[in-house]
Design an enzyme around this catalytic site. Structure first.
Site, short mmCIF file in Angstrom:
data_model
loop_
_atom_site.label_atom_id
_atom_site.label_comp_id
_atom_site.label_asym_id
_atom_site.label_seq_id
_atom_site.Cartn_x
_atom_site.Cartn_y
_atom_site.Cartn_z
N GLY A 1 -30.77 -24.49 -4.37
CA GLY A 1 -29.95 -24.79 -5.60
C GLY A 1 -29.28 -25.38 -6.25
O GLY A 1 -28.16 -25.01 -7.13
N THR A 2 -30.54 -25.20 -7.09
CA THR A 2 -30.35 -26.22 -8.71
C THR A 2 -29.87 -24.53 -9.48
O THR A 2 -29.04 -25.01 -10.42
CB THR A 2 -32.10 -26.85 -9.00
OG1 THR A 2 -32.66 -27.75 -8.27
CG2 THR A 2 -31.85 -26.58 -10.63
N ASN B 1 -26.86 -36.65 -0.57
CA ASN B 1 -27.67 -36.10 -0.67
C ASN B 1 -28.50 -38.26 -0.19
O ASN B 1 -29.48 -37.66 1.04
CB ASN B 1 -28.64 -36.00 -1.89
CG ASN B 1 -28.67 -36.29 -3.07
OD1 ASN B 1 -27.72 -37.18 -3.46
ND2 ASN B 1 -30.29 -36.58 -3.09
N GLN C 1 -26.48 -30.50 0.89
CA GLN C 1 -26.19 -31.35 1.58
C GLN C 1 -25.06 -31.15 2.87
O GLN C 1 -25.86 -31.25 4.41
CB GLN C 1 -26.31 -32.80 1.61
CG GLN C 1 -27.77 -33.01 0.34
CD GLN C 1 -28.75 -33.14 1.28
OE1 GLN C 1 -29.25 -33.11 2.38
NE2 GLN C 1 -30.13 -32.76 0.32
N GLY D 1 -31.58 -22.75 0.67
CA GLY D 1 -31.99 -22.65 2.64
C GLY D 1 -32.61 -23.82 3.08
O GLY D 1 -32.01 -24.11 3.71
N HIS D 2 -34.12 -24.29 1.95
CA HIS D 2 -34.56 -25.13 2.80
C HIS D 2 -33.86 -26.60 3.29
O HIS D 2 -34.62 -27.09 3.67
CB HIS D 2 -36.15 -25.65 1.72
CG HIS D 2 -35.57 -25.98 0.76
ND1 HIS D 2 -36.31 -27.65 0.78
CD2 HIS D 2 -34.65 -26.04 -0.52
CE1 HIS D 2 -35.76 -28.31 -0.16
NE2 HIS D 2 -35.12 -27.73 -1.24
N CYS E 1 -40.12 -47.53 -7.61
CA CYS E 1 -41.46 -47.45 -7.56
C CYS E 1 -41.63 -45.40 -7.13
O CYS E 1 -42.47 -45.20 -6.93
CB CYS E 1 -42.23 -48.18 -6.72
SG CYS E 1 -42.46 -49.71 -7.74
#
Lengths: 279, 401
Positions: free
Chosen positions: B77-78, B159, B187, B208-209, B333
């Site tokens: 996607g990036t 997301n 998303q 895809g993932h 954190c």
């Protein structure tokens, strides 16, 4: 996912000394909700100035909770005079180490302990009086300089890991850089941990000797109008030649043995012998 | 406190990544050791692989009602996001303004913020703010569009909160002004119906993932007729629009995954949505001072983001982990940075709540038992952590006074 040691996991999942001592003799509170972690430490101190009980309440991540738990375990039964010397490294070590981004959790533990002791003694901590450098996390210049000094920090990133300063908007990065510089100048050479390689080839050895002479020895000799030149390295024998004011100095032998040889032995190899080139 | 260790995994982190569907794995397997040919080869052995890629392209196009030639395969996607935005700023090099939002994924946010170092041009970037429900301010959006604007990049669904943006309306507003429109839909695709013939979007990113295909494969939809500058130059693959030998098995897997999610979309929007709602309502009821982050209805069917005040997210996650429950947090954190999620901050979620935010993202593989399991364990985790929090008692006392 963070790589936490088993000690961190154990202290996080089964923390010791959770709670608040009623009518505590000392209370130390540090951190805030906005910062993402906070710790309230309460102590019971007896007539001999020994910490007989310690409890904590902590808001924060696993390492913050684990640091608090480890701290209370460490200081229970400890005389105040000794507790005053507990450092954040001690807390981190008790946990088998912390991820570097989480070192500020151990710093928080130390700060809470200090705050509690100051509360007991009725004194005001000088740290809080400094000038706030990091607006996002409310960290003062004194706190930054202390961390830089105590933990030998050299970069802004390290300062952020230890104190959180600079971890928000980033506007204070230049100022942090200045503070690091100021500390460097105040204490010229902090004790360097032994970084000597165990086995060296001849080339590596010569390179390292050159380096130490160039960076450590030469600048100091120059201050007195002297200089030094590396002539030869043969096994463990290092031949140098003193120049300038040193060349004619009566104490040149002392300089070579007490200063140059000592430096090289500390930083290169224990067995080195430094000799002056015969004219 | 907690001693049991479990082998059970309840996976509710599907906005991070999804299980590769067994049907997808099955479809992929022959293309590693058996049909390993290069789809660009002249021989039949490679050519038959090329045919499977064509089929995958058709299946993916069908999911979003596009034409196969509008589908470009990428690595993630990036890459799709970078390709779209950099293509626009290069093909419209005289326009130096980009409109995006304050809640974009880092793939878009960080790219826009560092365009100068990549393109050598200083671009002005306008980030549209959101309200407390995570909804965009459309008036501000309209006002932000100028003659200087090269491209708008707005995610289809967020997301972290699952909030869905009015992409059709926003793309139309950009189209009116002759401005290119990109949407990061990683998303949204597969979770809600998307029809490219109905939305005037020029570029759309898919991963895809996120839809039960493997990691390492993505898609960039480029509307026919849109000027395009490649991101990866190289061979003639993807009609010269993206060089590099195709990730064959993953592409074929993604094709199958798209077919599956199309068939399961009803289930996602009925059963999975009901599971999500039951989980969310159960938590909000069982835990005092728990707050929903994001719009209640304008939202993906699978996502729930809940804040538990006065406790810290990483601690919650690690306790959940003991029970095999997988979720995410917007706390500082967990990210390694020191500040909580930029999305929650943009929504004005107070720090008391932002640090204690937990995102559950479900999938068709979740069951009623999964929801029961989380509802059984999480409230206790929160109350244990609160008992340890210095702020919790103060709050209770203040309330009592």
């Amino acid at each position: 996912m963070w790589e936490y040691t088993d000690e961190v996991k154990e202290h996080f999942l089964n923390p010791k000394n959770v709670g608040e001592i009623e009518n505590a003799d000392a209370v130390g509170e540090v951190g805030s909700l906005a910062c993402g972690d906070a710790l309230k430490l309460t102590l019971k101190i007896d007539d001999t100035e020994t910490i007989v009980d310690a409890k904590f309440k902590t808001f924060g991540c696993a390492s913050a909770i684990a640091s608090s738990s480890a701290l209370t375990e460490m200081i229970k039964g400890m005389p105040l005079a000794e507790a005053e010397k507990v450092t954040n490294e001690d807390i981190a070590n008790a946990l088998g180490g912390l991820p570097k981004e989480k070192m500020h959790c151990s710093v928080m533990g130390r700060e809470a302990l200090e705050a509690a002791i100051a509360d007991y003694r009725g004194v005001i901590l000088p740290m809080a009086e400094g000038e706030v450098v990091c607006e996002c996390f409310g960290v003062t210049d004194l706190e930054v300089k202390r961390a830089v000094k105590e933990s030998n920090l050299t970069t802004v990133e390290e300062v952020t890991n230890f104190t959180k300063a600079g971890g928000g908007c980033g506007k204070c990065h230049d100022r942090l850089e200045e503070l690091i510089q100021e500390v460097r100048e105040e204490s010229p050479t902090p004790a360097i941990p032994d970084q000597r390689p165990k086995r060296m080839t001849n080339i590596q050895k010569i390179k390292l000797i050159e380096d130490v002479l160039e960076k450590e020895v030469r600048p100091n000799l120059r201050k007195d109008g002297g200089d030094i030149e590396l002539i030869d390295v043969d096994g463990d024998f290092v031949t140098v030649s003193l120049r300038g004011a040193c060349g004619s100095c009566l104490k040149s032998q002392t300089t070579i043995k007490e200063y140059v040889e000592k430096k090289l032995r500390e930083q290169v190899l224990d067995s080195l012998v430094v000799e002056e080139a015969k004219a | 406190m907690i001693s049991e260790k479990t082998d059970r995994i309840v996976y509710m982190d599907n906005n991070a990544t999804t299980r590769v569907a067994p049907e997808v794995v099955e479809e992929m397997l022959p293309f590693f050791a058996e049909y390993y040919g290069n789809p660009s080869s002249m021989h039949t052995f490679g050519g038959q692989v090329g045919q499977k890629i064509t089929e995958a392209r058709q299946r993916i196009a069908a999911l979003i009602n596009a034409s196969p030639e509008e589908i470009i395969f990428t690595s993630c996607g990036t890459e799709s996001d970078s390709t779209a935005i950099l293509s626009a700023v290069q093909s419209l090099s005289d326009k130096r303004h980009i409109v995006t939002t304050r809640v974009e994924h880092p793939a878009v946010k960080n790219l826009c913020e560092s365009l100068y170092s990549i393109s050598g041009h200083k671009h002005k970037v306008t980030q549209i703010p959101v309200d407390k429900y995570g909804m965009l301010d459309l008036e501000k959006y309209r006002d932000s569009l100028t003659d200087e604007t090269a491209i708008v990049s707005v995610m289809w669904a967020n997301n972290e909160t699952g909030v869905i943006f009015p992409i059709k309306k926003m793309a139309a507003m950009a189209r009116e002004r002759g401005i290119l429109f990109h949407t990061d839909a990683v998303q949204a695709v597969g979770k809600i119906p998307i029809d490219m013939t109905e939305v005037p979007v020029d570029f759309l990113s898919i991963s895809g993932h996120k839809l039960h295909a493997p990691k390492g494969v993505g898609v960039l939809y480029v509307r026919k007729g849109t000027r395009f500058v490649p991101f990866l130059f190289g061979g003639h693959q993807e009609q010269g629009r993206r060089g590099g030998t195709e990730n064959v098995a993953s592409i074929i897997g993604m094709g199958r995954a798209c077919e599956l999610v199309a068939a399961r979309m009803d289930d996602e929007n009925t059963r999975v949505k009901a599971l999500r709602d039951r989980l969310e309502e159960g938590l909000l009821q069982a835990v005092p001072r728990a707050i929903l982050n994001g719009h209640k209805t304008e939202r993906l069917p699978n996502t729930s983001n809940v804040s538990f005040e006065f406790v810290e997210g990483e601690s919650i996650l690690l306790h959940l982990d003991r029970f095999g429950v997988c979720a995410s947090s917007g706390s500082a954190c967990t990210s390694g940075s020191l500040e909580p999620s930029h999305v929650l901050r943009a929504m004005g979620v107070p720090f008391t709540a932002a640090h204690g935010s937990i995102r559950f993202s479900l999938s068709v593989y979740n069951t009623d038992q999964d929801v029961d399991y989380v509802l059984e364990h999480l409230p206790k985790i929160i109350s244990d952590l609160r008992a340890m929090s210095p702020f919790w008692q103060e709050t209770v006392t203040e309330k009592a006074e």
